[in-house]
Enzyme design. Sequence first.
Site, PDB file in Angstrom:
ATOM      1  N   GLU A  12       0.798  -1.337  -0.087  1.00  0.00           N
ATOM      2  CA  GLU A  12       0.045   0.070  -0.136  1.00  0.00           C
ATOM      3  C   GLU A  12       0.911   1.420   0.027  1.00  0.00           C
ATOM      4  O   GLU A  12       0.643   2.264  -0.666  1.00  0.00           O
ATOM      5  CB  GLU A  12      -1.021  -0.020   1.301  1.00  0.00           C
ATOM      6  CG  GLU A  12      -1.850  -1.189   1.135  1.00  0.00           C
ATOM      7  CD  GLU A  12      -2.528  -1.380   2.551  1.00  0.00           C
ATOM      8  OE1 GLU A  12      -3.771  -1.962   2.630  1.00  0.00           O
ATOM      9  OE2 GLU A  12      -1.933  -1.323   3.626  1.00  0.00           O
ATOM     10  N   GLY A  60     -11.674  -5.872   2.545  1.00  0.00           N
ATOM     11  CA  GLY A  60     -12.477  -6.786   2.107  1.00  0.00           C
ATOM     12  C   GLY A  60     -13.820  -6.262   1.682  1.00  0.00           C
ATOM     13  O   GLY A  60     -14.364  -5.486   2.728  1.00  0.00           O
ATOM     14  N   MET A 158      -8.460  -4.245   9.223  1.00  0.00           N
ATOM     15  CA  MET A 158      -7.689  -4.354  10.231  1.00  0.00           C
ATOM     16  C   MET A 158      -7.204  -3.041  10.951  1.00  0.00           C
ATOM     17  O   MET A 158      -6.617  -3.464  11.862  1.00  0.00           O
ATOM     18  CB  MET A 158      -6.442  -5.616  10.122  1.00  0.00           C
ATOM     19  CG  MET A 158      -7.152  -6.875   9.343  1.00  0.00           C
ATOM     20  SD  MET A 158      -5.560  -8.013   9.176  1.00  0.00           S
ATOM     21  CE  MET A 158      -5.311  -8.480  10.858  1.00  0.00           C
ATOM     22  N   GLU A 159      -7.445  -2.074  10.567  1.00  0.00           N
ATOM     23  CA  GLU A 159      -6.898  -0.823  11.139  1.00  0.00           C
ATOM     24  C   GLU A 159      -7.752   0.316  11.319  1.00  0.00           C
ATOM     25  O   GLU A 159      -7.259   0.958  12.240  1.00  0.00           O
ATOM     26  CB  GLU A 159      -5.648  -0.626  10.408  1.00  0.00           C
ATOM     27  CG  GLU A 159      -4.545  -1.185  10.021  1.00  0.00           C
ATOM     28  CD  GLU A 159      -4.573  -2.432   9.098  1.00  0.00           C
ATOM     29  OE1 GLU A 159      -3.967  -3.266   9.416  1.00  0.00           O
ATOM     30  OE2 GLU A 159      -5.303  -2.118   8.260  1.00  0.00           O
ATOM     31  N   ASP A 182     -10.870  -7.467  -2.344  1.00  0.00           N
ATOM     32  CA  ASP A 182     -11.756  -8.836  -2.619  1.00  0.00           C
ATOM     33  C   ASP A 182     -13.244  -8.906  -1.931  1.00  0.00           C
ATOM     34  O   ASP A 182     -13.294  -7.712  -0.990  1.00  0.00           O
ATOM     35  CB  ASP A 182     -10.677  -9.930  -1.752  1.00  0.00           C
ATOM     36  CG  ASP A 182     -10.444  -9.543  -0.410  1.00  0.00           C
ATOM     37  OD1 ASP A 182     -10.906 -10.550   0.473  1.00  0.00           O
ATOM     38  OD2 ASP A 182     -10.062  -8.649  -0.051  1.00  0.00           O
TER      39      ASP A 182
END
Length: 220
Positions: A12, A60, A158-159, A182
Site C-alpha cells: 500500500e 474486503g 484491520m486498522e 476482494d
Amino acid sequence: MKIGIIVAMDKELEQLQKVFNDGDVLVQKCGIGKVNAAVGAAEMIRTWKPDVIISSGCAGGNGDDIQVQDVVVGAEVCYHDVYCGTAIDDTTVYGQVQGMPVRYKPEPFLLSKVQQIASPDFPTIHPGLIVTGDWFVDSKEKMRSIVSLFPDAIAVDMESAAIAQTCHIYKVPFISFRVVSDIPLRDTDASQYHDFWGRIAENSFHVTKAFVDAIKNQSL
C-alpha cells in the site's frame, strides 16, 4: 493543511508514494493490525501534528453493489471483535470499547468532500460502515459471522477503527478510504485478494489523491 496518511503494508505504501510528493502530505506505514495502527497514529500525531489523518489501503468488501476496485469510505467505523460485556455498564454495545463512541464518524466537512470528488473517471465510491478487527477474513464463514452482527457493514479491515479511536482521543479529524481488494463472500481462498495485487492495484489509490487535493487548501 498538513495531512497524514497511514497504511498497513509495504504494498500500500508503494502505491500511495507514487501519487503523493507534496511536502504537506506524509504517508507512513504502521504495520498490520489494531495495535500497530494505534501506535502509528499516535506517533504521527505526536511528531508531525497533522490537521487530518486518513487511513488508506485495501479492505474486503461486502454487499451486492460492491465490486473489487471500488472505494469504500468510512461514514462510520467500529470494531467487529470488541465486546466489553454488561457486568459494569449495560449500555455498551458489541463493537464498542467502554467509554468510547459506539461508532466513530468523520467530520461532516470531510464527508461532504467525498461527494464532490465522485467522477466517471474513478472507481465507484461507497460511503458506509467499515468494521475493523485483528483477523484477515479469508473465508465465507468468517465474513458471515461478522455480517450477522453488522449487517450494514460495507467493508472489513484491520486498522481503521483503531486509528479512528486514537484520533478521537487526540481530537484529530479522521477519515478512512479503502480500495476493495476482494469480496470474501464471493471467494473461497483469498484468490481475489492476491489477484488484486498481482494485476489491478496500479492506479487504485487515485481517489485518495483526489480527496487530498480537494481538502488540502481548506480550513477545518
